[in-house]
Scaffold this motif. Structure first.
Motif, PDB file in Angstrom:
ATOM      1  N   GLN A 170       1.394  -0.322   7.941  1.00  0.00           N
ATOM      2  CA  GLN A 170       1.385  -0.234   9.157  1.00  0.00           C
ATOM      3  C   GLN A 170       1.945   0.896   9.592  1.00  0.00           C
ATOM      4  O   GLN A 170       2.298   1.677   9.681  1.00  0.00           O
ATOM      5  CB  GLN A 170       2.710  -1.932   9.931  1.00  0.00           C
ATOM      6  CG  GLN A 170       3.013  -1.516  11.123  1.00  0.00           C
ATOM      7  CD  GLN A 170       4.066  -2.439  11.007  1.00  0.00           C
ATOM      8  OE1 GLN A 170       4.514  -2.983  10.076  1.00  0.00           O
ATOM      9  NE2 GLN A 170       4.311  -2.881  12.684  1.00  0.00           N
ATOM     10  N   HIS A 171       1.049   1.150  11.349  1.00  0.00           N
ATOM     11  CA  HIS A 171       1.081   2.111  11.969  1.00  0.00           C
ATOM     12  C   HIS A 171       1.832   2.316  12.835  1.00  0.00           C
ATOM     13  O   HIS A 171       1.092   1.002  14.187  1.00  0.00           O
ATOM     14  CB  HIS A 171      -1.174   2.358  11.874  1.00  0.00           C
ATOM     15  CG  HIS A 171      -1.231   4.036  13.298  1.00  0.00           C
ATOM     16  ND1 HIS A 171      -1.670   3.875  14.123  1.00  0.00           N
ATOM     17  CD2 HIS A 171      -0.641   5.307  13.101  1.00  0.00           C
ATOM     18  CE1 HIS A 171      -1.665   5.012  14.670  1.00  0.00           C
ATOM     19  NE2 HIS A 171      -0.678   5.462  14.035  1.00  0.00           N
ATOM     20  N   GLU A 172       2.505   2.947  13.687  1.00  0.00           N
ATOM     21  CA  GLU A 172       3.036   2.915  14.619  1.00  0.00           C
ATOM     22  C   GLU A 172       1.976   4.600  15.468  1.00  0.00           C
ATOM     23  O   GLU A 172       2.882   5.432  15.276  1.00  0.00           O
ATOM     24  CB  GLU A 172       4.680   3.165  14.746  1.00  0.00           C
ATOM     25  CG  GLU A 172       5.045   1.699  14.017  1.00  0.00           C
ATOM     26  CD  GLU A 172       6.201   2.350  14.305  1.00  0.00           C
ATOM     27  OE1 GLU A 172       6.837   2.616  14.862  1.00  0.00           O
ATOM     28  OE2 GLU A 172       6.986   1.244  13.451  1.00  0.00           O
TER      29      GLU A 172
END
Length: 576
Positions: free
Chosen positions: A534-536
């Motif tokens: 997951q990328h923020e």
């Protein structure tokens, strides 16, 4: 291309990742199909999603998996049915506590067996001259009720518990539905002139089979069609056919169920699996394949009467009747009773039952010659001379004079030559000529059984198995289709473990996330494997699984841009 026409080759040597993926696919799906979404959700630690996907495409190319088109460009994948037994032997280990040390209480003894039940149905059709069909294509109620009253080991509760359905559940009682289903799928009857009639050629071939081959053919017909498509229950049914299981030993059914409970990522409700397993065990007892016991705690155990793997083996073909020598196997009593010994071939039962009434069946089957049975045989064209010759050939002690006189008196040819019997004989035997040339549309589905003298037809009973509706093909995507844009990235991103400008490193990691690929991260002297999840974007962070060299279990971590001095994308082996 039909699944039965797929090429069979020697099993290939698989890469390690392919073996890991195939093991997990077998555990999670057995022989049931799974789609792209389920493939994306399949977890095979420590492999990345890209490595799983690449392994699946490699398995399709090698034939270990099959693929079929779905909708909107998506695909189905599944293990070919003829591979399941080998994979089970390769991937499954019996629990050490699988066998019971003590004898349980016998709850259900194995019945004489479905081949004997099929014989009763054949004899019924022989005596009736066929089954008349209504305008709706169903069997007349009068004959159906008589068929349902046959003495069989199979009982209605054995069929109801499986949850199977037939095409006319409101018309066909469960036992009659099973008997008709088996007659149809084994090709022993065919529809002609508004009735179902025996195919004499197929019946002779069937009766020439060894009884263990009859069991195998029937088992292979009912294994999937009568068994629920639930993955745990499919595993359970097939594990009972495992070569590692000893016949005649008491197997703890509850231990077998528990051993497959953790296979799936989302385990099925154990209550439903246990109930389904119990229903299948009860059906196996009714079919003559197992005895069912119960331990003191009430848990089900079973003992296989036949080796489970033999039920899945290709059956031996028909015996050449010209070279067949049947040993004497019955006694004819002065009162007309005929005692048939346990090892008598079913062809002997067929000949005896055509002219005698069956009274009982245990270890020894008892028939009785009566005036009615002899006259009925004569009307079907079975002459007194043929009856006496057959009984003399099989008898261990000859034929008492009183019995021979009764056969001559009540089985006279003038009875057989009556107008009624002539019509009956024509109804019975006219299907033999019809059996010599199958309809063109049947040619494809019957090809695999023609060498055994049978024609596989559509039956009455089924569970809805999606895999039966799929048409496999060999359209397998390659790396550029699996990972679009792979050729456009700098080669150093996948070849070198090196440092990059922060913006480039972020883009590299986002690219790996999009392709679901793993990364190799280097800091100081250590190198670790990282699978981004997951990328923020603000502040820039990447959550994923970190595999360190000293530990096989991953840690879920959140990394910032400053946490990886060096990195590279790890391509699946097939893409390098």
């Amino acid at each position: 291309m039909n699944r039965d026409e797929l090429p069979h080759t020697t099993r290939p040597v698989l890469q390690e990742a392919e073996t890991q993926v195939l093991t997990r696919v077998w555990q999670c799906f057995a022989g049931q199909p799974f789609d792209d979404a389920e493939l994306s959700a399949l977890s095979v630690p420590p492999l990345s999603g890209a490595e799983v996907l690449a392994a699946v495409t490699g398995l399709v190319r090698s034939g270990e998996l099959q693929s079929a088109p779905k909708a909107w460009g998506e695909r189905w994948f599944y293990i070919p049915e003829n591979h399941l037994a080998a994979l089970q032997e390769q991937f499954y280990e019996l629990p050490p506590e699988i066998y019971a040390a003590a004898e349980p209480a016998l709850k259900q003894e194995a019945a004489p067996g479905l081949p004997r039940d099929v014989l009763q149905a054949l004899l019924f059709l022989h005596q009736e001259g066929g089954l008349e069909l209504t305008a709706r294509g169903t069997i007349h109620k009068r004959q159906l009720q008589k068929l349902n009253r046959l003495k069989t080991g199979l009982q209605p509760e054995h069929v109801y518990a499986l949850g199977v359905s037939d095409q006319h559940p409101d018309l066909y009682p469960p036992v009659a539905a099973v008997l008709l289903d088996l007659l149809l799928t084994l090709g022993l009857v065919r529809e002609q002139a508004g009735s179902l009639r025996l195919d004499s050629k197929a019946v002779r071939a069937w009766l020439a089979l060894p009884e263990e081959s009859m069991h195998a053919l029937i088992f292979q017909q009912v294994l999937n069609r009568y068994g629920a498509p639930s993955v745990p229950l499919q595993h359970f049914r097939r594990l009972l056919c495992c070569r590692k299981l000893s016949p005649h030993a008491w197997i703890k059914g509850d231990v077998l169920v528990a051993s497959i409970a953790g296979f799936q990522a989302k385990p099925a409700a154990m209550e439903s699996v246990t109930a389904g397993a119990q229903a299948w065990m009860n059906f196996m007892a009714a079919a003559g394949w197992a005895d069912i016991g119960q331990c003191e705690q009430g848990r089900p155990w079973l003992s296989l009467r036949l080796p489970g793997h033999a039920l899945l083996s290709p059956p031996r073909g028909p015996i050449d009747e010209s070279s067949l020598s049947i040993q004497p196997c019955l006694y004819v009593q002065p009162d007309g009773d005929i005692l048939v010994l346990p090892d008598a071939p079913l062809s002997v039962h067929w000949d005896v039952a055509r002219c005698a009434e069956r009274l009982s069946e245990d270890r020894i089957t008892t028939y009785r010659l009566t005036r009615e049975s002899l006259q009925a045989a004569a009307r079907q064209g079975y002459s007194a001379g043929e009856m006496l010759n057959g009984l003399m050939r099989y008898s261990l002690s000859g034929i008492p004079e009183s019995v021979a006189d009764a056969v001559q008196l009540w089985g006279q040819s003038d009875v057989a030559a009556s107008p009624e019997s002539s019509a009956d004989r024509e109804k019975l035997h006219c299907s033999e000529a019809a059996g010599q040339s199958a309809a063109p549309e049947q040619a494809g589905i019957t090809k695999n059984l023609h060498t055994r003298g049978f024609a596989l037809q559509k039956g009455l009973i089924h569970h809805d198995h999606l895999v039966e509706r799929l048409e496999p093909d060999f359209n397998v995507p390659y790396a550029d289709a699996l990972f679009p844009g792979l050729k456009d990235i700098p080669r150093s991103w996948t070849r070198e473990l090196r440092s990059y400008h922060r913006s480039t490193a972020e883009k590299l990691m986002e690219t790996a996330l999009g392709w679901r690929m793993a990364l190799e991260l280097g800091a100081a002297e250590s190198v670790v494997r990282f699978i981004p999840l997951q990328h923020e974007p603000a502040p820039w962070k990447m959550t994923g699984l970190l595999y360190e060299q000293e530990s096989a279990a991953p840690r879920r971590v959140v990394l910032g841009a400053e946490d990886w001095p060096r990195l590279r994308i790890l391509l699946p082996l097939s893409c390098e």
